[in-house]
Design an enzyme around this catalytic site. Structure first.
Site, mmCIF file in Angstrom:
data_model
loop_
_atom_site.group_PDB
_atom_site.id
_atom_site.type_symbol
_atom_site.label_atom_id
_atom_site.label_comp_id
_atom_site.label_asym_id
_atom_site.label_seq_id
_atom_site.Cartn_x
_atom_site.Cartn_y
_atom_site.Cartn_z
ATOM 1 N N HIS A 13 0.815 -1.437 -0.075
ATOM 2 C CA HIS A 13 0.093 -0.127 0.053
ATOM 3 C C HIS A 13 0.881 1.183 0.139
ATOM 4 O O HIS A 13 0.231 2.395 0.145
ATOM 5 C CB HIS A 13 -0.890 0.083 1.309
ATOM 6 N N LYS A 31 -8.917 13.495 4.716
ATOM 7 C CA LYS A 31 -8.222 12.346 4.536
ATOM 8 C C LYS A 31 -6.948 12.700 5.837
ATOM 9 O O LYS A 31 -7.269 13.640 6.500
ATOM 10 C CB LYS A 31 -7.351 12.100 3.293
ATOM 11 N N ARG A 32 -6.377 11.478 5.900
ATOM 12 C CA ARG A 32 -5.431 11.640 7.141
ATOM 13 C C ARG A 32 -4.508 12.799 6.787
ATOM 14 O O ARG A 32 -4.328 13.027 5.671
ATOM 15 C CB ARG A 32 -4.708 10.389 7.192
ATOM 16 N N LYS A 86 0.200 14.288 1.508
ATOM 17 C CA LYS A 86 -0.982 14.694 0.964
ATOM 18 C C LYS A 86 -1.120 16.149 0.702
ATOM 19 O O LYS A 86 -2.158 16.513 0.186
ATOM 20 C CB LYS A 86 -2.086 14.218 2.076
ATOM 21 N N THR A 91 -8.576 6.509 -2.114
ATOM 22 C CA THR A 91 -10.038 5.870 -2.219
ATOM 23 C C THR A 91 -10.979 6.958 -2.037
ATOM 24 O O THR A 91 -12.238 6.774 -2.657
ATOM 25 C CB THR A 91 -10.159 4.548 -1.243
ATOM 26 N N LYS A 106 -14.917 8.185 -3.911
ATOM 27 C CA LYS A 106 -16.205 8.430 -2.916
ATOM 28 C C LYS A 106 -16.764 9.823 -3.465
ATOM 29 O O LYS A 106 -17.972 10.005 -3.725
ATOM 30 C CB LYS A 106 -16.049 8.582 -1.656
HETATM 31 O O1 BZD Z 1 -3.962 2.629 1.743
HETATM 32 C C1 BZD Z 1 -3.112 3.928 2.361
HETATM 33 C C2 BZD Z 1 -2.532 4.450 0.966
HETATM 34 O O2 BZD Z 1 -1.847 5.571 1.470
HETATM 35 C C3 BZD Z 1 -3.568 4.822 0.146
HETATM 36 O O3 BZD Z 1 -3.198 5.610 -1.020
HETATM 37 C C4 BZD Z 1 -4.564 3.544 -0.441
HETATM 38 O O4 BZD Z 1 -5.521 4.169 -1.104
HETATM 39 C C5 BZD Z 1 -4.917 2.734 0.820
HETATM 40 C C6 BZD Z 1 -5.508 1.742 0.482
HETATM 41 O O5 BZD Z 1 -4.977 1.033 -0.436
HETATM 42 N N1 BZD Z 1 -2.461 3.381 3.425
HETATM 43 C C7 BZD Z 1 -2.856 3.670 4.401
HETATM 44 O O6 BZD Z 1 -3.846 3.579 4.794
HETATM 45 N N2 BZD Z 1 -2.056 3.153 5.453
HETATM 46 C C8 BZD Z 1 -2.225 2.962 6.734
HETATM 47 O O7 BZD Z 1 -3.423 3.149 7.261
HETATM 48 C C9 BZD Z 1 -0.987 2.415 7.817
HETATM 49 C C10 BZD Z 1 -1.565 2.120 8.886
HETATM 50 C C11 BZD Z 1 -0.391 1.501 9.821
HETATM 51 C C12 BZD Z 1 0.941 1.383 9.294
HETATM 52 C C13 BZD Z 1 1.292 1.895 8.069
HETATM 53 C C14 BZD Z 1 0.210 2.370 7.290
#
Ligand code: BZD
Length: 816
Positions: A358, A546-547, A552, A654, A658
């Protein structure tokens, strides 16, 4: 498929009874939480019959099952979604109306199940919804965190984290399954011996252990009677401390085991895309993996004799590297408990495990210090050592005298256990989550692996479930779509392209925009209630939720707001379409720069929202505690979808999907799935800006660029940057935002996310958005086409691809 025959009178009777027997109250005496519980238990009764029938059918067909192994499942609220998928939402709404309750208000009583951080966790939740709705046998395997993702409070503009006590009132949908509890062992050492037949045996001794107890949550499929299971594990101490037979050693051990159990499932780590290296996190990983693999193997053994054929019935999909110990745990069980040889066990394991990547962000890659790993998981470590030894030999055979290959590809190197390398070596499939992302994996990040084993690599572009994010989240639009083209889109999203022709119809455009406006009014009301800010539903709702992460680039967004504000102040009569900039984001609790960015957004918001001289032309809103439940309301109301990550950094995204589904226009970089979104909707119906991924990577290879050139030559940008440190937004402390200023101009690698580099291009893109919005007809047409061409981005499509290329499952039909 026959729709569920909902008996309203019966339902009302059941709710009234549930209130009575649970709370000794009549329905008019019950408070909303009590009504929520009663409704949830009543709905659960409908689910249970389907759940039982589903598992009967799975057994009868001896169906292959996917185990989706994930540290995170960001499920959000269950009640609304369950009613939607049972197709009784409207029935229940009427029934509650008749009992004098508003279903929306009752739904608001449910806490979000926030067992995840962001995209990765929400993806897992969408996948479960699709697996059930398509009728594929699946388990989600995870952890029942006592505290999920923290609730965010904004105090004086700063983020404050509040523990998320989501289980306080109990979880009506879960079922504890103590009969399936298993033991998980930590620490100690491995004793080996050879028996009379010259077989080697390995036994873990002097360990501590915990009892892993599963809680099952139903995952209801849409209108098909299928109910899969999300199995989340809790840890309990193995033996209650026994007073009769303790000596000092036992006492110590009993207390330690009790503490171990108490800690493991206590809290979700709120870090996304960052690797922290905490021992407790590794404990969490092994805990849920060991429990899940043990229970999957036990289930298989119930109906099958030959463990060598496990891969015919079982597949483990690893959601990022977090559950990668799955491969070693499966090897351990196959060899130490089932008596398979190394080669036999390896043959099975490498046909059972598949890995999804990811991220390409280096700081997110999981690497455990060997000594920590070995101490906590001695037997697992031994197995990884042997996997590594054999793999390194293979690399040496293929690339003689190439130390560099070994440095990059070995699983054990530099005193570390590299989890991604383990997952790639032991998995039969490695996939990225969008076309561009997979391409970068193959050509850059995982190039060596790709060259050695190209057949493992594949792309699975992410998707989202239209059932939560349109049918439940945006009922006005959902009804309108169904009115126009029928309800086929609910289970077959590409059918939504039937709307394309309505984009040329004036009446339809009016209706579509009227729905958008009503959704904006709904969000404005939410903002008034939660932020006490008035926003104008006729302004452009420009949204970034988003986070919070540097890559970002929420900072680019807010710097641009500061720039616009300067412009409006300088030209009060300038022609300007009113804008509302809406942010929502949680920052990892220890991520200082991200938290400072939240403070900046709120400080800018304070100044701008209170400046009467600009006549409300600009508003900035930071929505507190962004999460799945308020996301549904936010997506429905957005005009502009901000997807502005530095190209190459966002694996997929994602949220972008949405927004598109709900009729917003993407304003984005050519990153992640944005590339595919633009391809589907057409360049004329999105606004793209900024460096390409190739350009970013090229700069990075050359150590970056010099942002001071931009600072020195562009007066407007310079002014905005200076306002970070001249007290414009922090009169009491001019130094407050110095760190952000330094990050952009003077850090080791200054402006590593290319914010200034992309600024002008972004500002122009924003002007294009405004120009497009002014053309009312053109805008309506474009955003309708966004909805109409979102068919590809259903998680149903993604799951069908996983099934076809990786899991090879069969659909199951369930009759009641
Ligand atoms: O995963 C995200 C990516 O940043 C996005 O681009 C992607 O769309 C989504 C789904 O594939 N990654 C995360 O959300 N990662 C985490 O939340 C995470 C959590 C714990 C440790 C490392 C990463």
């Amino acid at each position: 498929m026959s729709e569920f025959e909902f008996d309203k009178e019966e339902f009302k009777k059941n709710v009234v009874n549930a209130v009575k027997s649970r709370y000794r109250k009549t329905i008019d005496e019950a408070d909303k939480q009590q009504v929520f519980q009663a409704v949830a238990y009543t709905v659960k009764d409908y689910i249970i019959d389907r759940w039982i029938a589903t598992h009967k059918e799975f057994e009868k067909q001896d169906a292959k099952t996917v185990y989706y192994m994930s540290m995170e499942f960001l499920m959000g609220r269950a009640l609304g979604n369950n009613m939607i998928n049972l197709t009784c939402y409207k029935g229940v709404k009427e029934a509650l109306d008749e009992l004098g309750f508003d279903l929306n208000a009752i739904e608001d009583e449910e806490p979000d199940a926030a067992l995840g951080n962001g995209g990765l966790g929400r993806l897992a939740a969408c996948f479960l919804d699709s697996l059930s709705s398509l009728g594929y046998p699946a388990y989600g395997c995870g952890i029942r965190y006592r505290y999920g993702m923290f609730a965010q409070k904004i105090v004086d503009g700063y983020q404050k984290e509040i523990p998320d006590d989501w289980l306080r009132d109990g979880n009506p949908f879960e079922i504890k399954r103590p009969e399936y509890a298993v033991t998980v062992k930590f620490g100690g050492y491995v004793r080996s011996y050879t028996d009379a037949d010259y077989h080697e045996h390995y036994v873990q001794e002097a360990y501590q252990s915990v009892r892993a107890v599963p809680y099952d949550l139903p995952v209801v499929g849409y209108n098909n009677n299928v109910v899969n299971t999300l199995r989340i594990w809790d840890a309990e101490p193995i033996q209650q401390f026994n007073l009769d037979e303790f000596d000092k050693g036992d006492y110590q051990k009993a207390v330690e085991q009790e503490n171990l159990a108490k800690n493991i499932c206590e809290v979700l780590y709120p870090c996304d895309d960052h690797y922290a290296g905490k021992e407790l996190r590794l404990k969490q990983q092994y805990f849920f993996v060991s429990a899940s693999v043990q229970s999957a193997v036990a289930k298989y053994k119930k109906n099958h004799d030959d463990i060598r054929k496990l891969h015919e019935k079982v597949c483990f999909q690893l959601n990022d590297t977090h559950p990668t110990v799955t491969v070693a745990e499966l090897m351990r069980i196959l060899m130490d408990e089932k008596g398979l040889s190394w080669d036999e066990a390896w043959g099975v394991t490498t046909k059972c495990c598949a890995y999804t990547n990811h991220t390409i962000m280096a700081e997110a890659l999981e690497k455990w210090p060997i000594d920590l790993f070995q101490k906590l998981l001695p037997r697992i470590y031994q197995i990884i050592e042997e996997i590594n030894r054999r793999f390194v030999n293979e690399v040496k055979r293929m690339y003689p005298d190439n130390q560099e290959k070994i440095a990059k590809m070995a699983i054990l190197y530099d005193g570390q256990v590299k989890m991604a390398n383990l997952a790639i070596v032991a998995g039969y499939s490695v996939n990225g989550v969008a076309a561009l992302h997979t391409e970068i994996l193959e050509k850059q990040e995982l190039k060596d692996f790709y060259e050695m084993m190209p057949e493992k690599f594949n792309n699975k572009t992410n998707g989202i479930t239209q059932r939560r994010f349109l049918l439940h989240g945006n009922p006005l639009l959902a009804d309108w779509v169904t009115d126009k083209i029928g309800d086929g889109w609910i289970t077959d999203l590409p059918k939504i392209s039937g709307l394309v022709k309505y984009a040329d119809d004036e009446k339809s455009r009016k209706e579509f925009m009227q729905i958008k406006r009503e959704n904006k009014v709904r969000l404005a009301k939410y903002i008034k209630e939660h932020n006490d800010v008035e926003v104008n539903p006729d302004s452009i709702f420009d949204v970034q939720v988003k986070r919070l992460h540097e890559y970002k680039r929420q900072l680019l967004n807010i710097l641009h707001v500061m720039y616009l504000y300067n412009k409006i102040k300088a030209n009060p009569d300038m022609d300007f379409t009113p804008r509302t900039f809406i942010f929502g984001a949680k920052a990892a609790a220890g991520y200082r720069r991200a938290k400072l960015t939240i403070k900046l957004i709120n400080s800018v918001s304070d100044v701008i929202n209170n400046d009467k001289s600009i006549n409300g032309k600009l508003k900035v809103v930071f929505i507190e505690n962004y999460r799945v439940s308020n996301a549904e309301i936010i997506f429905a109301a957005a005009d502009v979808s901000e997807q502005i990550s530095t190209a190459s950094k966002e694996a997929s995204g994602t949220g972008n999907m949405k927004f598109m589904l709900n009729g917003a226009m993407t304003l984005g970089t050519m990153d992640g799935a944005n590339v595919e979104i633009v391809k589907e909707v057409g360049e004329e119906n999105a606004v793209i800006f900024g460096l390409s991924a190739d350009e970013v990577i090229e700069y990075e290879l050359n150590g970056g660029y010099n942002p001071l050139d931009i600072y020195n030559s562009d007066e407007e940008i310079r002014r905005v940057l200076n306002q970070l440190v001249d007290g414009t937004y922090s009169p009491a402390d001019h130094e407050l935002f110095r760190d952000l200023y330094n990050a952009l101009l003077y850090d080791g690698v200054a402006d590593r996310y290319f914010i200034l580099k992309d600024f002008r291009s972004y500002a122009e893109a924003q002007e294009k958005i405004e120009a497009k919005y002014r053309d009312k007809d053109g805008w309506a047409k474009s955003v309708m086409l966004n909805t109409a061409r979102s068919g590809k981005f259903s998680s149903d499509r993604t799951i069908e691809e996983y099934v076809r290329d990786i899991w090879h499952l069969e659909k199951v039909k369930v009759e009641l």
